[in-house]
Design a protein around this motif. Structure first.
Motif, PDB file in Angstrom:
ATOM      1  N   ARG A 128       0.829  -1.194   0.000  1.00 59.51           N
ATOM      2  CA  ARG A 128       0.000   0.000   0.000  1.00 59.51           C
ATOM      3  C   ARG A 128       0.871   1.254   0.000  1.00 59.51           C
ATOM      4  NH1 ARG A 128      -0.678   3.919   2.856  1.00 59.51           N
ATOM      5  NH2 ARG A 128      -2.509   5.232   2.680  1.00 59.51           N
ATOM      6  N   VAL A 129       1.952   1.212   0.783  1.00 59.83           N
ATOM      7  CA  VAL A 129       2.866   2.359   0.806  1.00 59.83           C
ATOM      8  C   VAL A 129       3.536   2.529  -0.550  1.00 59.83           C
ATOM      9  CG1 VAL A 129       4.968   3.277   1.876  1.00 59.83           C
ATOM     10  CG2 VAL A 129       3.227   2.176   3.285  1.00 59.83           C
ATOM     11  N   ARG A 144      -7.398  -1.992  -0.047  1.00 57.58           N
ATOM     12  CA  ARG A 144      -7.044  -0.579  -0.116  1.00 57.58           C
ATOM     13  C   ARG A 144      -6.689  -0.160  -1.548  1.00 57.58           C
ATOM     14  NH1 ARG A 144      -3.471  -1.691   4.790  1.00 57.58           N
ATOM     15  NH2 ARG A 144      -4.921  -1.502   6.503  1.00 57.58           N
ATOM     16  N   ARG A 158      10.146   3.760   2.474  1.00 55.14           N
ATOM     17  CA  ARG A 158       8.837   3.107   2.359  1.00 55.14           C
ATOM     18  C   ARG A 158       8.697   1.987   3.395  1.00 55.14           C
ATOM     19  NH1 ARG A 158       8.973   1.295  -3.485  1.00 55.14           N
ATOM     20  NH2 ARG A 158      10.973   2.363  -3.666  1.00 55.14           N
ATOM     21  N   SER A 168       1.045   4.575  -2.411  1.00 55.29           N
ATOM     22  CA  SER A 168       0.815   5.946  -1.955  1.00 55.29           C
ATOM     23  C   SER A 168       2.085   6.791  -1.929  1.00 55.29           C
ATOM     24  CB  SER A 168       0.175   5.931  -0.566  1.00 55.29           C
ATOM     25  OG  SER A 168       1.017   5.266   0.361  1.00 55.29           O
ATOM     26  N   HIS A 169       3.257   6.161  -1.830  1.00 56.20           N
ATOM     27  CA  HIS A 169       4.523   6.907  -1.752  1.00 56.20           C
ATOM     28  C   HIS A 169       5.552   6.302  -2.696  1.00 56.20           C
ATOM     29  CE1 HIS A 169       2.506   7.765   2.088  1.00 56.20           C
ATOM     30  NE2 HIS A 169       3.173   8.935   2.077  1.00 56.20           N
ATOM     31  N   GLU A 172       0.154   8.915  10.050  1.00 60.07           N
ATOM     32  CA  GLU A 172       0.301   8.991   8.601  1.00 60.07           C
ATOM     33  C   GLU A 172      -1.054   9.381   8.033  1.00 60.07           C
ATOM     34  OE1 GLU A 172       3.157   8.712   7.351  1.00 60.07           O
ATOM     35  OE2 GLU A 172       4.216   7.916   9.080  1.00 60.07           O
ATOM     36  N   VAL A 195      -8.492   8.425   4.402  1.00 64.79           N
ATOM     37  CA  VAL A 195      -8.886   8.191   3.013  1.00 64.79           C
ATOM     38  C   VAL A 195     -10.116   7.307   2.942  1.00 64.79           C
ATOM     39  CG1 VAL A 195      -8.148   7.202   0.811  1.00 64.79           C
ATOM     40  CG2 VAL A 195      -6.527   8.509   2.202  1.00 64.79           C
ATOM     41  N   SER A 200      -8.517   5.353   9.082  1.00 66.47           N
ATOM     42  CA  SER A 200      -7.883   5.879   7.880  1.00 66.47           C
ATOM     43  C   SER A 200      -8.723   7.029   7.334  1.00 66.47           C
ATOM     44  CB  SER A 200      -7.764   4.770   6.833  1.00 66.47           C
ATOM     45  OG  SER A 200      -7.469   5.319   5.570  1.00 66.47           O
ATOM     46  N   GLU A 258      -2.307   9.866   5.187  1.00 66.66           N
ATOM     47  CA  GLU A 258      -2.893   9.363   3.959  1.00 66.66           C
ATOM     48  C   GLU A 258      -3.646   8.045   4.131  1.00 66.66           C
ATOM     49  OE1 GLU A 258       0.226  12.156   2.724  1.00 66.66           O
ATOM     50  OE2 GLU A 258       0.152  10.454   4.100  1.00 66.66           O
ATOM     51  N   GLY A 259      -3.366   7.286   5.101  1.00 61.74           N
ATOM     52  CA  GLY A 259      -3.990   5.967   5.134  1.00 61.74           C
ATOM     53  C   GLY A 259      -4.109   5.400   6.522  1.00 61.74           C
ATOM     54  N   TYR A 302      -7.307   2.108  -3.608  1.00 62.62           N
ATOM     55  CA  TYR A 302      -8.009   3.391  -3.647  1.00 62.62           C
ATOM     56  C   TYR A 302      -8.119   4.009  -5.027  1.00 62.62           C
ATOM     57  CZ  TYR A 302      -7.745   2.878   1.290  1.00 62.62           C
ATOM     58  OH  TYR A 302      -7.867   2.388   2.544  1.00 62.62           O
TER      59      TYR A 302
END
Length: 1274
Positions: A695-696, A1258, A708, A699-700, A1246, A1156, A1154, A1248-1249, A1260
Motif C-alpha cells: 500500500r505504501v 485498499r 517506504r 501511496s509513496h 500517517e 482516506v 484511515s 494518507e492511510g 483506492y
C-alpha cells in the motif's frame, strides 16, 4: 496389591478347632440313645482313621462326672469360672486338646471379646457340657479295634445363638491380612448357617468327622433341645465383651455428615444454567421493549416533523446549500487528537524499519547469529518421558508425599497385568474351559521361564516375595498351586467353586488367600460364567537409577514382547488378551512424536504454499499473469513465503535452545504442538507487513525503499506490538500451572512467539527490503541473477494495483453496511449474547480429568487394557494413611491410632477409617485399615502363647505388672516399646502365631531406636472400584478429607497415599486456578490494550469480546467432550492471546481510522462510531480473514489427522472452536459493540492511510474512479 498372609494353610486352624470335639469311648457301638440332662454323647479319644488323621471321639451316652482337680483348673482357665462347680463330659486329654486348638484360633478372633467369648463358649460347651446328649446326637460310628470312632453326628444350635454367634464375628478383622476373620474361621460365610456348615464339613485340613448343624425341629429330633447359651452381641453394653468399631459396626461412633459439593439443580438444569437463562430472558425482554419504544418514538417524531413542515416556508434556504461543502457527513466526527504513545511507537518502529532496510545484510546476519547462539542450547536438549515427571507438579502436595513415601517405605510395587476376555464373538460368553486353562497354565509357565534380553533376568529375580521364595502371582492357577496336573478334567469346576468359596483351603505357593474379585471379571451368578480372567504379576520396585530398577525394566520389556505373541495365540482360540506392564505407558506415550512427524512436514508445506501465493496476490492477478508472465515472476513473492516459514522455524529453534540451556526439558507436547502454534500465530504478521508495504508503494512511490519500509513498519509496528505482547503475556501465564509438561510448553510457546515477533520486525523487514530492490531491478523471484526486460513494467505498482478484490468489495458494499444497520445490531446482540448465555449454561457440563487412554496413540495395545480395567476389574487401588512424626511410644499417641482396645480414642485413626468404610458412597473406602499398632499389641498378648516368647519359652507378658489388658494400661512405652517392636517387626508369621510383623508390616513403619520414636508409619486400606475419572477425583478428595480429619484429632500430620493420587492432585484446585488465570489473562489484555490504544472504553469492549469468545470455547468443550485439566487450561490461556490477535487489528483500525477510507463511507449513512467501525472493517476485515483466519485454519487443520487422541481432542477440537468463535466474534460482534460503546479515536500519524490493511482492501485508485459505487443508505 495382594493381601499378605502367613506361610501355611488356615485349614489347619479349622482342623484344630474341630479336634476339640474329641470325646471318650463307649463300651459298645450303640449311638446316643438317651437325651436327658446330666448325660453325655461323646467322651475321650478313641483313635484315628488314618495315619495322618486327627483323634476322633468315642460315643459315650453315660452320665457326666466330676472332673479331677487338675482338669477342672485347666478348664476354668480356658472356659471361665462358670465351669468351676459342675460335672463335665470331658477328660484331661480333651481339655489339653481344647486349649491347644483354641490357642490357634485366638490370634484371629482375639480383637473382639464378644466373638472370642461366643467362640470359646460354643466349643467349651460342645466338649464338656454335662448336658451334651440334649443337643448332640451321634449318627454314625466306625470300629477301631475294640473301640468305636464317631464319624458323624448332629449338633443342634438354636437359631438365636447361631445368629448372634455369627453376627458377633462376621465383621472381625484380621490385621495381618487386612481381611476378615470370617474368611478363615468360616470360609467367608455370609450367614450363620453357612458359618456352621463350614465348621462341621469333613474335608482335608478341615473337620476330622462330619458334624451336621440341622435346624432345630422337635418332630425331626425328638428329645433334643438346641444349645442356647447366652451369646454376646459385639456392641454389648458389657465393657468386658464390647468390641471395637473395627470389628463391630454397631459399636462405631457416628461421624459428622459429609457436606458434599453437590451440583445445585433447578429441575433438570444446573443452577448456573438456570440463572443465566433467566438473566438472558430478562435482557431479551428489555431489549425488545427498548426497540419497540424507539420505533414508537421515531414514528411520533416523524409525524410531528411532517406537521411542522406544513407550517414552514418550503423554499430552500442558503443554509441548506452549505451542507454540500461536506463531502461525507461521517467526516464531521473524525478524530482530531494525537495519542502520544502511538506516535512514539510509530516513530520508534519507523526508525527500526529504516535501519533494518538500510542495512539488510547486516540485519540478516545478526539475526542468524543471535538465533544460532541461542540454538547452542540444543546441546543440553533433553526429552522428558516419565509420566510422573511430565504430568505432576514437583511442588504439589501429592508429589512431595510420594517422595516421602518412597523414601521411608520404598517405592510402590510394579504390577504387570493381563485380561483374558471372551468377547470376540457375536456376544460375550464364559472365558473358562478345560482347554483354555491348559493353555493358560502353559502361558504362565513360559512367563516364569522367560529371560530378559539384557542380563538374562527371570521373574524369580525381580518378583515380590513377601514370605519365602514364592513370587506373588494373582491368578486362577494359584488355586491349583500353579500345577496343571492338579486340574481334573471331570471335577475342576467343583474344585474351583470350592476354592472361591473357601480361599484359605486352596492357598497358592506364596501362601496368601486369593481374592476372587481380583481374578474374575464379568461374573454373574458364578465364577464359572466369568467373561474375563485377570492375572497380576507383582514385581518389586526400587529407586530409579539402581541396577535392580533397570533389571525389572529389562524383564518387563521381554514380557511385553512375549505377551504380544500370546495375543495372537488368544485370537486364534477365539479369545482376546489385553495387558499392561509397568513400562508400557511411558513407551506408548513416546510413540506419538515419531508417528506424527509427517503431519508436521505436511503442515509446513501447506502453509508455505499458501503464504507464497497469498503474499504474491497483493501485486499479481490472473490478468497480469496472462498479459506478461515474465513480469509476473518479478512480482512473485515465493522467497518471502520461504523466509516467513524459515523465521518460524528459527524462532522455534531459538526458543528450544534458550530453554534447554536453562535446564527446562522438552516434552512431547512441545515437539508436537509448538510448530503448529507458532506457524499459525506467526505468519499473519507477515501478511499484514507485506500488505501494508504494498500500500505504501502505491501511496509513496517517490520514496526510497528504506523510507517506504520505515513508513510501513511505523504503521504496522504498534499493531504487531499489541498482538504480540498480549499473546506472549497470555502464554507466559501458563507457566503458573504446576504440571511440568504444561508449564514447559507454556514457556517454550511464549518464547517462540516473542522471538518470532522480533525476527519479523527485523530480519523479515530486511528481507522485504532486499526483495523490493530485486523487484525494482526487474529480477525474477528465486532467480535474482537474471534481469527481465522492462516492457510495460512498473516496478513499484503491479499490474493489478488498480483492481479491487471481490472479498474487499463485498465487505465495503454489502457486509460492513449490513452489520452496522440499526436492526442488524439488535439481532446480532441478541444472537451473540444468546450464545454467551448458552455457553455459560454449558459450563457445568465440562468434566474434570484426563483419561490416560487419550494420552496414548489411538492404535496402542494399551487402549483395550484400560477398557478392560474399567469394565472387569472389581477391586479398587490400595490406599495408605501415613503418619509423620507421631511418637507412638507414648500412650496418648497409641490411643490416637489404635482401634481394638477399650481406651482407644473414639475418633482414632482406626475408628475413623472403619466408620468411613461403612459409608463408601462418600468415603470410597472398601476395607478397614491394617493397623500395626493393634496387631503389635495383640502379638504381646500372653494368651497368644506362641507369639511373643522369652528365652525360657514363656509368653513375654505372662507375669508382667501391670498385666496385658484391653485398656492399654499394660502396654509398653518408651524404650520397652521399641525393644518389643523391633522383635515383632522381625517375627515371621506362622500357623501357631499369624500376628508376626515381618510379612505384613516390614515396610509399614520406620523405627528410630536412638530417639525412641516412630518418624513415619502407614496404615493400609483400599478404595472401592473406581470406574471413571470422576471416581478417581472423588476418591482422592475423600481420602484428603479423611486424612485431614484424622490429623486434626491426632494433632499430627497425616496424609493419604495411593499410586494414582499424584495424577489427580491438580483437580482439587483446577477450577479456581482456571478462573484466576483466565481472569489474569483478560485483565492483562485490558491493561495492554488500554495503554497501546489510549482508550479504556475500547479496551473493555475488546476484553468483553475476548471473554465471550473464551466462554463460547468452554461451552464447546462441554459439547465436544473435552474435559478440563492442565492441558486444556493452558489451551484456554493460549486462546485468550490468539483471540486478542483477531480483535486487536480491528480495534486499532477503529481507534486510528484511515482518513482516506473514512472519507468514502456511504454518504449520510454513518457518523461517529458507526463511521469509524465501517472504516475499520473496510481497512482490516479482509486481512483478518486472509491473513489470520485462513492461516490458523491451515495450521490447526492438519492436527485432525494425528494418531494421538490427546492432540486430536485437546488441541484440534479446542483450536478449531477457537478459530470459529474468535473469527465470528471479531468480524461480527466486535464492530457492532465498537459502534455502540467504543472509545474515542485518534489521528493516524500517517495522514494518507490507515493501518494493517490488506492491499486488496485498499485499492483506492479503483475506489476513486468509481465513487458512485459507494451506496448510500438513503
Amino acid at each position: 496389591m495382594a493381601r499378605r498372609c502367613v506361610r501355611g494353610g488356615w485349614g489347619a486352624v479349622r482342623t484344630g478347632l474341630l479336634a476339640i470335639l474329641v470325646g471318650t469311648a463307649l463300651a459298645g457301638p450303640d449311638l446316643t440313645d438317651k437325651h436327658e440332662k446330666g448325660r453325655c454323647a461323646i467322651r475321650g479319644h478313641c483313635g484315628k482313621q488314618g495315619f495322618f488323621g486327627s483323634d476322633l471321639p468315642c460315643p459315650d451316652n453315660g452320665l457326666a462326672e466330676k472332673p479331677e482337680e487338675d482338669v477342672k483348673k485347666k478348664l476354668v482357665e480356658i472356659c471361665g469360672e462358670q465351669w468351676s462347680d459342675t460335672d463335665v463330659c470331658c477328660n484331661g486329654e480333651q481339655v489339653d486338646a481344647l486349649k491347644k486348638n483354641l490357642d490357634r484360633a485366638t490370634p484371629i478372633i482375639n480383637s473382639c471379646p464378644a466373638c472370642k467369648e461366643n467362640f470359646y463358649n460354643m466349643f467349651c460347651t460342645f466338649t464338656c457340657s454335662p448336658d451334651q446328649s440334649l443337643f448332640i446326637n451321634v449318627t454314625n460310628t466306625e470300629p477301631k479295634g475294640d473301640k468305636f470312632l464317631v464319624t458323624q453326628l448332629d449338633h443342634l444350635v438354636s437359631n438365636t445363638y447361631g445368629s448372634e454367634f455369627y453376627n458377633s464375628c462376621k465383621d472381625v478383622k484380621f490385621g495381618a491380612t487386612n481381611g476378615k476373620a470370617m474368611d478363615f474361621i468360616g470360609g467367608g460365610a455370609t450367614n450363620y448357617t453357612q458359618f456352621l456348615h463350614f465348621l462341621g464339613e469333613k474335608k482335608f485340613l478341615g473337620s476330622p468327622f462330619q458334624m451336621n448343624f440341622p435346624r432345630p425341629n422337635k418332630t425331626a429330633f425328638p428329645g433334643l433341645v438346641p444349645m442356647n447359651k447366652t451369646a454376646y452381641p459385639c456392641n454389648t453394653t458389657n465393657e468386658l465383651y464390647r468390641c471395637a468399631c473395627l470389628d463391630c459396626g454397631g459399636a462405631c461412633a457416628d461421624l459428622p455428615e459429609v457436606r458434599e459439593t453437590k451440583q445445585c439443580y433447578v429441575g433438570l438444569l444446573p443452577c448456573l444454567s438456570f440463572a443465566v437463562i433467566v438473566i438472558y430472558s430478562i435482557f431479551l425482554g428489555l431489549l425488545c421493549t427498548a426497540v419497540a419504544g424507539h420505533v414508537a418514538y421515531q414514528r411520533h417524531s416523524k409525524h410531528k416533523n411532517e406537521r411542522m413542515r406544513l407550517l414552514q416556508d418550503l423554499d430552500p434556504s442558503d443554509d441548506e446549500d452549505e451542507g454540500d461543502v461536506v463531502h461525507n457527513v461521517g467526516m464531521l466526527d473524525r478524530p482530531t487528537k494525537h495519542y502520544f504513545i502511538n506516535t512514539w511507537c510509530d516513530r520508534m518502529f519507523s526508525r527500526l524499519g529504516y535501519v533494518c532496510a538500510r542495512f539488510p545484510v547486516t540485519t540478516i546476519l545478526i539475526s542468524i547469529l543471535v538465533v544460532a547462539l541461542m540454538s547452542l542450547g540444543w546441546m543440553r536438549f533433553e526429552v522428558e518421558t516419565d509420566p510422573v515427571r511430565l504430568w505432576v507438579s514437583p511442588d504439589s502436595a501429592a508429589a512431595q508425599e510420594k517422595d516421602f513415601f518412597d523414601e521411608k517405605f520404598g517405592p510402590f510395587f510394579r504390577a504387570e497385568q493381563a485380561f483374558l476376555v471372551n468377547d470376540t464373538g457375536a456376544a460375550r460368553g464364559p472365558v473358562l474351559s478345560y482347554d483354555t486353562l491348559h493353555w493358560w497354565f502353559d502361558v504362565e509357565s513360559r512367563i516364569q521361564r522367560l529371560m530378559s534380553y539384557e542380563g538374562g533376568v527371570t521373574l524369580d529375580d525381580v518378583c515380590f516375595k513377601p514370605v519365602g521364595d514364592a513370587c506373588v502371582v494373582q491368578s486362577i492357577t494359584g488355586y491349583f498351586q500353579g500345577d496343571f496336573s492338579n486340574v481334573s478334567p471331570g471335577s475342576w469346576k467343583d474344585t474351583l467353586v470350592d476354592c472361591v468359596d473357601n480361599p484359605s483351603s486352596c492357598l497358592p505357593t506364596f501362601q496368601q488367600p486369593l481374592d476372587s474379585h481380583l481374578l474374575f471379571g464379568g461374573v454373574n451368578e458364578s465364577v464359572l460364567d466369568a467373561e474375563a480372567l485377570i492375572v497380576t504379576w507383582v514385581v518389586s520396585n526400587h529407586p530409579e537409577g539402581t541396577p535392580e530398577f533397570q533389571r525389572a525394566m529389562n524383564w518387563e520389556d521381554s514380557m511385553k514382547d512375549m505377551m504380544l505373541i500370546v495375543q495372537g495365540e488368544a485370537q486364534r482360540r477365539g479369545l482376546r488378551l489385553s495387558f499392561n506392564t509397568e513400562v508400557s505407558l511411558e513407551q506408548e506415550l513416546n510413540k506419538s512424536t515419531n508417528t506424527d512427524a509427517k503431519i508436521v512436514v505436511v503442515s509446513y508445506i501447506i502453509m508455505f504454499l499458501y503464504a507464497s501465493l497469498a503474499l504474491g496476490s497483493t501485486t499479481l492477478t490472473v490478468r497480469s499473469l496472462l498479459r506478461d508472465p515474465a513480469t509476473a515472476l518479478v512480482q512473485s513473492k515465493f522467497m518471502l513465503g520461504i523466509v516467513g516459514i524459515l523465521i518460524v522455524l528459527m524462532s522455534v529453534s531459538a526458543s528450544v535452545g534458550l530453554f534447554s540451556a536453562a535446564g527446562i526439558k522438552v516434552t512431547l507436547i512441545i515437539a508436537e504442538v509448538i510448530p503448529f502454534l507458532v506457524l499459525a500465530v506467526g505468519v499473519d504478521n507477515i501478511f499484514l507487513i507485506v500488505h501494508e508495504f504494498e500500500r505504501v508503494n502505491i501511496s509513496h512511490p517517490e520514496g526510497t525503499v528504506p523510507e517506504r519500509v520505515a513508513k510501513a513498519l511505523g504503521r504496522m509496528g504498534p499493531s504487531i506490538l499489541l498482538s504480540a505482547t498480549t499473546e506472549t503475556t497470555a502464554f507466559a501465564l501458563g507457566c503458573a500451572v504446576g504440571m511440568p509438561a504444561v508449564r514447559n510448553f507454556a514457556a517454550y510457546a511464549a518464547g517462540a512467539v516473542f522471538i518470532n515477533a522480533i525476527l519479523q520486525i527485523t530480519m523479515f523487514i530486511a528481507v522485504l527490503a532486499l526483495n523490493q530492490h530485486r523487484v525494482e531491478s526487474n529480477r525474477p523471484d528465486l532467480f535474482p541473477f537474471v534481469t527481465v526486460p522492462a516492457r510495460y513494467f512498473n516496478s513499484s505498482l503491479g499490474y493489478g494495483a488498480g483492481e479491487e478484490g471481490g472479498l474487499q468489495k463485498f465487505i465495503r458494499k454489502t457486509y460492513a453496511p449490513a452489520i452496522l444497520g440499526k436492526k442488524a445490531k439488535v439481532v446480532i446482540l441478541a444472537i451473540f449474547f444468546g450464545i454467551f448465555t448458552a455457553s455459560l449454561a454449558l459450563f457445568p457440563g465440562v468434566e474434570l480429568g484426563l483419561d490416560q487412554r487419550i494420552a496414548i496413540p489411538s492404535d496402542s495395545y494399551l487402549i483395550p487394557y484400560f477398557n478392560d480395567l474399567y469394565d472387569y476389574f472389581d477391586a479398587g487401588p490400595p490406599v495408605y494413611f501415613v503418619t509423620k512424626e507421631l511418637n507412638v511410644t507414648e500412650r496418648p499417641a497409641q490411643r490416637e491410632l489404635c482401634g481394638r482396645f477399650s481406651t482407644c480414642k473414639q475418633y482414632s485413626l482406626a475408628n475413623i477409617i472403619e466408620a468411613e468404610r461403612k459409608r463408601p458412597e462418600v468415603s470410597y473406602l472398601a476395607a478397614s485399615a491394617a493397623n500395626w499398632v493393634d496387631d503389635f499389641f495383640f502379638w504381646l498378648n500372653p494368651e497368644n502363647s506362641q507369639c511373643c516368647v522369652n528365652d525360657n519359652g514363656k509368653p513375654c507378658f505372662e507375669d508382667r505388672t501391670p498385666a496385658w489388658n484391653m485398656t492399654l494400661s499394660g502396654m509398653p512405652e518408651g524404650e520397652e516399646f521399641i525393644h518389643y517392636l523391633e522383635r515383632w517387626i522381625e517375627a515371621p508369621s506362622s500357623e501357631e502365631c499369624p500376628l508376626g510383623g515381618a510379612a505384613a508390616y516390614s515396610n509399614a513403619l520406620v523405627i528410630d531406636s536412638k530417639h525412641l520414636t516412630i518418624p513415619a508409619s502407614h496404615f493400609r486400606t483400599s478404595h472401592t472400584p473406581l470406574r471413571s475419572q470422576t471416581d478417581f477425583i472423588a476418591a482422592y478428595e475423600a481420602a484428603r478429607r479423611i486424612a485431614n480429619d484424622i490429623g486434626k484429632d491426632a494433632g499430627t500430620d497425616v496424609f493419604p497415599y495411593s499410586k494414582f493420587y499424584i495424577f489427580f492432585d491438580q483437580y482439587t484446585t483446577i477450577v479456581r486456578l482456571t478462573g484466576a488465570l483466565l481472569g489474569s489473562a483478560l485483565a492483562a489484555t485490558a491493561l495492554i490494550t488500554a495503554i497501546l490504544l489510549g482508550s479504556v472504553q475500547t479496551a473493555l469492549v475488546v476484553t468483553l469480546v475476548v471473554g465471550m469468545t473464551i466462554s463460547a470455547i468452554i461451552g464447546s468443550m462441554a459439547v465436544l467432550g473435552v474435559s478440563l485439566n492442565a492441558v486444556s487450561l493452558v489451551n484456554l490461556i493460549i486462546c485468550v492471546g490468539i483471540s486478542v490477535e483477531f480483535t486487536a487489528h480491528i480495534a486499532r483500525a477503529f481507534t486510528y481510522p484511515s482518513r482516506v477510507t473514512m472519507e468514502r463511507a456511504p454518504r449520510h449513512g454513518f457518523r461517529g462510531r458507526d463511521a469509524r467501525a465501517w472504516t475499520a472493517m473496510v481497512n482490516v476485515a479482509g486481512s483478518v480473514i486472509s491473513g489470520i483466519t485462513i492461516t490458523k485454519i491451515l495450521g490447526v487443520g492438519v492436527l485432525a489427522f494425528t494418531r494421538s487422541k490427546i492432540f486430536e481432542i485437546y488441541y484440534f477440537r479446542v483450536w478449531a472452536a477457537l478459530v470459529f468463535w474468535a473469527s465470528t466474534h471479531a468480524l461480527v460482534l466486535l464492530p457492532v459493540l465498537l459502534s455502540l460503546f467504543g472509545g474515542k479515536g485518534y489521528v493516524d500519524p500517517e495522514s494518507e492511510g490507515g493501518l494493517e490493511q490488506d492491499l486488496r482492501s485498499r485499492q483506492y485508485p479503483a475506489l476513486l474512479r468509481d465513487e458512485e459505487e459507494y451506496d448510500s443508505d438513503e
